[in-house]
Design a protein around this motif. Structure first.
Motif: not given
Lengths: 157, 416
Positions: A62-64, A58, A96-97
């Motif tokens: 993509a969420n950002a 997940n 991105c972590p």
């Protein structure tokens, strides 16, 4: 069986060949900062960790994404980008972590590792075997062998 | 068979329909929207204004994509009335029964009631139509009222088009909601060296002109201009919700629980129109940002389908591109943290600057200018509430560190 890019950081020597191979094959530029893979280096302690897109299930990128450019490819599980719609805002890079999104200043887009369509260039050039491209079953076999060898040595066999 | 009705066509609404379609390809979905346009990226509007992004590139979906996803669209219609006891809604043309209703009505730009704000030449930047209107107007001398992220982006975009731009901010510094004083003054310096005029601490008293905008008066000066762009914040569209008895909170948004449910059964809400819980403090907050809206849409969709998914809370996360320099703010600012005992870690290196706010050994906020790598690790540390002492301990121990190698990019920001 889907193949995965496996990283064994204990084998990495920090030579940086993967970065060069990636940058040259993807952008035709001999600039490691354009590579989709990056080796994090702690020279004083000799710790080298290759970092590339881990194809999260997940993905926070993509969420950002402001343009909904990033999506998961269903059959291979890769995180893919429609680069023609990317506006280079860098929101994905910052979210991105693992710091695995790379800003390509030539094209003004942000890119990530796409496994080179099943034939990763970095793996071909890795001299120490820190990078491997294999299926999960192969990876488990490999781990089992390593563990078996270690136990044999420990027990003096 | 369930019938899901969604009001809205923004980030939250589209993220909700995509999530529903991913997990249920059959359930009928009806979408209502005021605008008759397919989904577009509101965040890229300033880039479109500058001409670096074409208008067609703004659109994330095409109208045919909705057909392909088997969504019945009612674009250009407004919902007139919702009957919560019978679970029906009326659009003036037809009456539709719903089993689940998702409100994603979003927000609208706020124009303060300054005399002259209705003169031709006053604009906001919120929708594609606003951009079209500004383009037709052909601005030359522009006043941007407000210096939030939209204000700064619009000012830069119009300058790129060749306009002469002045920013007027009511508060003492620019970007007051997302940056502290020191980083804000650095951004201020960047803007002024690039030729933008930035005025802080002044209130716009009136806009004057005979037939259209000719000048704007603040409490200290008169600024001649042919266009005023209001970037003074946004207001939630909650009128329809409060008319049917949905509770709104003190901050003005719809109150929802962590499953995105409102106080009325089978009505959910997500996106700009709600008050969400702040992930770091646990208090309600207004977090009207794109990534939060998308996540809230997902959560609402899952819960509509009967799968319990809890929202983990919103976190502020803004990336600004200021003349090619990346300015990032995440989490909270010193002002928002208020009187709490804040420990500040600051650092700079050539053109880079960063500031980390620690409260009780945990990262509560970070602001950075000119840096784009390594911030994701900080974001993850902030979200997981990892104590900084534990972080340092892990880094100092080689064996532990190899297992948490993704800590390394954050190391340089957290050195005491």
């Amino acid at each position: 069986m889907n193949k995965q890019l496996l990283i064994d950081s204990s084998k990495c020597t920090g030579c940086g060949l993967c970065e060069l191979a990636c940058a040259i094959s993807k952008t035709r530029q001999c600039q490691p900062q354009l590579a989709r893979i990056k080796v994090w280096r702690d020279e004083t302690r000799g710790i080298f960790v290759p970092m590339t897109c881990l194809q999260c299930e997940n993905p926070p990128c993509a969420n950002a994404c402001l343009m909904n450019v990033i999506s998961k490819e269903n059959d291979k599980g890769l995180t893919v980008r429609r680069l023609e719609a990317c506006i280079g805002c860098r929101a994905c890079q910052v979210s991105c972590p693992f710091d695995a999104s790379r800003y390509d200043y030539i094209e003004d887009v942000v890119v990530n590792c796409d496994h080179c369509e099943g034939n990763p260039e970095c793996v071909k050039y890795c001299p120490s075997g820190a990078l491997q491209y294999c299926s999960l079953a192969e990876a488990i076999d490999c781990l089992r062998n390593v563990e078996a060898k270690k136990r044999c040595i420990d027990s003096g066999l | 068979m369930k019938n899901i009705v969604i009001i809205g066509n923004g980030a939250a609404a589209n993220s909700a329909v995509e999530t529903i379609r991913k997990h249920d390809s059959q359930v009928p979905i009806i979408m209502f929207a005021r605008e008759d346009l397919p989904e577009y990226s509101a965040c890229a509007l300033p880039d479109c204004l500058s001409g670096r992004v074409y208008r067609s590139q703004l659109f994330i979906k095409q109208l045919k994509d909705y057909n392909r996803m088997k969504i019945h669209t009612r674009f250009g219609y407004e919902v007139q009335h919702i009957n919560t006891s019978e679970c029906t809604l009326n659009s003036g043309q037809e009456t539709i029964a719903y089993d689940r209703l998702i409100l994603a009505t979003g927000s609208r730009a706020y124009i303060p009631p300054v005399p002259g704000h209705e003169l031709p030449g006053n604009f906001v930047v919120k929708t594609v139509r606003d951009i079209d209107a500004i383009m037709v107007n052909q601005p030359h001398k522009v006043l941007v009222a407000g210096s939030g992220n939209i204000g700064i982006e619009v000012a830069e975009a119009l300058q790129f088009r060749g306009c002469q731009v002045t920013i007027v901010e009511l508060r003492e510094r620019i970007l007051p909601r997302i940056f502290d004083k020191e980083p804000a003054s650095r951004i201020h310096k960047i803007l002024t060296t690039k030729g933008l005029e930035v005025i802080t601490g002044e209130r716009i008293l009136r806009i004057s002109g005979d037939e259209r905008v000719e000048s704007a008066a603040t409490d200290r000066r008169l600024i001649p201009c042919d266009t005023v762009i209001w970037a003074a914040g946004v207001k939630q569209n909650v009128e329809m919700a409060s008319a049917i008895g949905i509770k709104t909170g003190e901050l003005g948004g719809i109150q929802v629980n962590s499953f995105m449910q409102t106080n009325i059964d089978s009505i959910y809400a997500c996106g700009d129109c709600i008050e969400s819980m702040n992930m770091l403090t646990g208090y309600p907050s207004l977090n009207m940002l794109w990534p939060s809206a998308k996540r809230q849409g997902q959560v609402a969709a899952f819960n509509c389908l009967g799968q319990k998914v809890e929202y983990e809370g919103a976190i502020s996360f803004v990336v600004e591109d200021i003349y090619g320099i990346t300015a990032v703010s995440m989490g909270m600012t010193s002002d928002a943290l208020g009187a709490e005992d804040i420990q500040i870690l600051e650092g700079e290196n050539h053109n880079q600057y960063w500031r980390v706010l620690l409260v009780d050994d945990r990262i509560m906020g970070m602001q950075a200018i000119g840096i784009s790598s390594g911030l994701g690790a900080m974001m993850a540390l902030m979200k997981t509430r990892t104590p900084v002492s534990q972080f340092r301990h892990t880094l100092a121990d080689s064996a532990l560190f190899k297992k948490a190698a993704w800590y390394l990019p954050a190391q340089r920001f957290l050195n005491a």
